[in-house]
Write an enzyme that holds these catalytic residues in place. Structure first.
Site, PDB file in Angstrom:
ATOM      1  CD  GLN A  22      -3.016  -0.472  -0.191  1.00 30.33           C
ATOM      2  OE1 GLN A  22      -3.129   0.710  -0.514  1.00 30.33           O
ATOM      3  NE2 GLN A  22      -3.603  -1.442  -0.882  1.00 30.33           N
ATOM      4  CB  SER A  23       4.303   1.897  -1.150  1.00 32.61           C
ATOM      5  OG  SER A  23       5.073   3.029  -1.515  1.00 32.61           O
ATOM      6  CG  ASN A  24       0.624   6.637   0.606  1.00 35.80           C
ATOM      7  OD1 ASN A  24      -0.499   6.340   0.222  1.00 35.80           O
ATOM      8  ND2 ASN A  24       0.975   6.620   1.880  1.00 35.80           N
ATOM      9  CB  CYS A  57       5.008   2.162  -4.870  1.00 38.82           C
ATOM     10  SG  CYS A  57       6.510   1.484  -4.127  1.00 38.82           S
TER      11      CYS A  57
END
Ligand SMILES: *Cc1c(COP(=O)(O)O)cnc(C)c1O
Length: 328
Positions: A75-77, A79
């Site tokens: 859930q990386s913002n 990325c």
């Protein structure tokens, strides 16, 4: 203070707004609170990484790269914004993500797919540990990959937050306001390192309070040292002579709760109270935890009603949709 400017490739909408959260202040019986809306940086639902990416993509283009590669949690913002930035700049994007492919992607991950990013799943490794290996593979295929570090936190990414600090200082001056504290979530350190250097360049005396959101580096001094070194290296790269001490890095590790991305009662309360008083959405991983920290800091009396706080909303809201079961 004069400093060197790095090449910037426009991707977002700046300056982002500053709003006053009067009902939140009243509800907390606390100080005046301003919110810096970096959830509105404009690129693919916004966030602080857009600032860093303007400089990182600028550097990738300068080096003639055709592919960007970065990594993080599913859930990386960071990325998600990198995937969008790559598309907007005509580059291919490879993402190295922790965990494994879910049946139905949601939140940030759904957006990664929509941006056509190529995803490499790496199980328990969620900090891009396999980037060098994948980058090597891409080179043997004749590609020219540009590695964006975890969280975009190197000198170039931190330099973006030097600019961001300047942006805030100009805005506050125009509003004829000043703040005593700036509170923000801290995780890979680029934001905090940039703010520290920016504060000195702009000759400000507000207190910077970073709320550590990642248990991996809480309790030991290594994260503080990492930020310290990054701040010093950034100042050097921008050719400014400022004296930064380890003690200038104020990082609070007591709010990490269940660890990275684990929503507890404090985060749930913070997200709900800001939504219900201001109609502003925080995110479950970063700003929800940072606001929980700010609420506690107000309760403890460390920040008083005579102070004025700027809470830096660093984005992350698409993750709300992946955390529905933890939020209600
Ligand atoms: C990455 C991120 C942060 C932390 O910034 P760092 O520069 O990595 O410390 C804070 N908030 C959100 C929403 C983020 O995505």
């Amino acid at each position: 203070m004069k400093y060197k400017k790095l090449p910037r490739h426009p991707l977002g909408f700046f300056p982002t707004p500053i709003v006053e959260a009067k009902r939140l202040s009243a509800h907390l019986n606390g100080p005046r609170i301003f919110i810096k809306r970096d959830d509105h940086t404009g690129l693919a639902f916004g966030g602080n990484k857009t600032r860093k990416l303007e400089y990182l993509i600028g550097d990738a283009l300068l080096h003639g790269c055709d592919t960007v590669i970065t990594g993080g949690a599913a859930q990386s913002n960071h990325c998600r914004q990198t995937a969008a930035a790559a598309v907007a700049s005509g580059l291919k994007c490879h993402l190295v993500l922790g965990g494994k492919a879910p049946k139905t992607p949601s939140g940030n991950l759904l957006l990664d797919y929509l941006f056509g990013a190529e995803i490499h799943w790496t199980g328990i490794l969620r900090k891009g540990e396999k980037i060098p290996e994948i980058s090597q593979d891409l080179m043997t295929q004749g590609k020219k990959p540009y590695i964006v570090p975890y969280g975009g936190s190197n000198i170039i990414g931190a330099a973006a937050f030097v600019e961001a600090t300047r942006e805030v200082c100009i805005q506050l001056e125009n509003l004829e306001e000043s703040v005593s504290h700036i509170v923000f979530p801290s995780s890979s350190g680029g934001t905090q390192a940039g703010l520290i250097v920016g504060k000195r360049i702009c000759d400000q005396d507000f207190n910077l309070i970073g709320i550590d959101i990642d248990k991996d580096h809480s309790g030991d001094s290594s994260y503080q040292e990492h930020i310290f070194k990054l701040a010093k290296a950034t100042a050097e790269a921008l050719e400014v002579e400022i004296d930064i001490q380890l003690s200038d890095i104020n990082i609070r590790s007591e709010y990490v709760g269940g660890g990275y991305g684990v929503v507890g009662e404090a985060e749930r309360y913070a997200i709900k109270i800001v939504a219900e008083t201001e109609g502003i959405l925080l995110d479950p991983v970063y700003t929800g935890r940072a606001m929980a920290g700010l609420i506690d800091i107000i309760k403890s009396g460390e920040v008083s009603r005579n102070d004025t706080v700027l809470f830096w909303h660093t984005g992350g809201t698409p993750a709300l949709f992946a955390y529905a079961q933890d939020l209600i």
